[in-house]
Design a protein around this motif. Structure first.
Motif, PDB file in Angstrom:
ATOM      1  N   GLY A 142      -7.346  -1.219   9.310  1.00 16.16           N
ATOM      2  CA  GLY A 142      -8.013  -0.808  10.541  1.00 16.16           C
ATOM      3  C   GLY A 142      -7.115  -0.798  11.765  1.00 16.16           C
ATOM      4  O   GLY A 142      -7.562  -0.458  12.866  1.00 16.16           O
ATOM      5  N   HIS A 183      -3.163  -4.482   8.668  1.00 14.47           N
ATOM      6  CA  HIS A 183      -4.526  -4.259   8.187  1.00 14.47           C
ATOM      7  C   HIS A 183      -4.836  -2.772   8.216  1.00 14.47           C
ATOM      8  O   HIS A 183      -4.331  -2.050   9.071  1.00 14.47           O
ATOM      9  N   ASP A 194      -6.318  -4.285  15.653  1.00 12.18           N
ATOM     10  CA  ASP A 194      -7.523  -4.101  14.829  1.00 12.18           C
ATOM     11  C   ASP A 194      -8.586  -5.055  15.366  1.00 12.18           C
ATOM     12  O   ASP A 194      -8.498  -6.267  15.168  1.00 12.18           O
ATOM     13  N   SER A 195      -9.579  -4.526  16.057  1.00 12.79           N
ATOM     14  CA  SER A 195     -10.594  -5.368  16.713  1.00 12.79           C
ATOM     15  C   SER A 195     -11.563  -6.005  15.715  1.00 12.79           C
ATOM     16  O   SER A 195     -12.304  -6.911  16.082  1.00 12.79           O
ATOM     17  N   HIS A 196     -11.566  -5.582  14.472  1.00 15.40           N
ATOM     18  CA  HIS A 196     -12.460  -6.180  13.475  1.00 15.40           C
ATOM     19  C   HIS A 196     -11.971  -7.543  13.003  1.00 15.40           C
ATOM     20  O   HIS A 196     -12.770  -8.374  12.589  1.00 15.40           O
ATOM     21  N   ASN A 197     -10.664  -7.766  13.029  1.00 16.00           N
ATOM     22  CA  ASN A 197     -10.155  -9.058  12.566  1.00 16.00           C
ATOM     23  C   ASN A 197      -9.121  -9.674  13.507  1.00 16.00           C
ATOM     24  O   ASN A 197      -8.449 -10.613  13.134  1.00 16.00           O
ATOM     25  N   CYS A 198      -8.987  -9.132  14.702  1.00 17.33           N
ATOM     26  CA  CYS A 198      -8.088  -9.684  15.725  1.00 17.33           C
ATOM     27  C   CYS A 198      -6.607  -9.573  15.343  1.00 17.33           C
ATOM     28  O   CYS A 198      -5.785 -10.340  15.826  1.00 17.33           O
ATOM     29  N   LYS A 245     -13.643  -8.104  20.039  1.00 13.90           N
ATOM     30  CA  LYS A 245     -14.286  -6.787  19.983  1.00 13.90           C
ATOM     31  C   LYS A 245     -13.963  -5.955  21.214  1.00 13.90           C
ATOM     32  O   LYS A 245     -13.932  -4.738  21.164  1.00 13.90           O
ATOM     33  N   ASN A 253     -14.119 -12.759  21.147  1.00 13.59           N
ATOM     34  CA  ASN A 253     -14.507 -12.280  19.814  1.00 13.59           C
ATOM     35  C   ASN A 253     -13.646 -11.106  19.340  1.00 13.59           C
ATOM     36  O   ASN A 253     -13.867 -10.574  18.262  1.00 13.59           O
TER      37      ASN A 253
END
Length: 123
Positions: free
Chosen positions: A63, A61, A33-37, A85, A83
């Motif tokens: 995502g 998660h 999940d790239s939104h929260n690593c 992303k 980051n």
């Protein structure tokens, strides 16, 4: 006497058939999940679906999605930007080759420095 010969032949056929199939198939998966690593991973499971389910469960998660499925005898790797992303992934026959390919893919599509996050093999 004839029954023993038939029985022995049947046992021999069953043993040959059992020996021709693989004893165990290893499958793995990586969820991300790239939104929260968040990451989840699974290795050496008996089916691709079970490997996906475990990786998603570990990621934890809403995502999370499976970004990589790793077949029997393969290695898988994910590299990410600081980051989280941007990321890249790859499967190869060796751990080093999978890591290098994941790093190259991450750097090719993302501005920024990439680093390996997950590297493992189904062996």
């Amino acid at each position: 006497m004839r029954r023993n010969g038939v029985f022995a032949s049947a046992v021999a056929l069953i043993a040959m058939a059992a020996g021709s199939a693989p004893a165990f198939a290893d499958f793995g998966a990586i969820a991300y999940d790239s939104h929260n690593c968040a990451f989840g991973r699974s290795w050496r499971y008996d089916s691709p679906q079970r490997a996906r389910d475990v990786a998603l469960s570990q990621c934890g998660h809403p995502g999370c999605r499976v970004v990589l499925e790793v077949a029997s005898g393969q290695c898988g790797a994910v590299a990410v930007t600081p980051n989280c992303k941007g990321f890249g992934w790859a499967t190869r026959r060796t751990r080093d080759a999978a890591q290098l390919a994941a790093m190259q893919q991450c750097q090719r599509y993302n501005a920024g420095q990439c680093s390996p996050r997950i590297v493992d093999c189904n062996r």
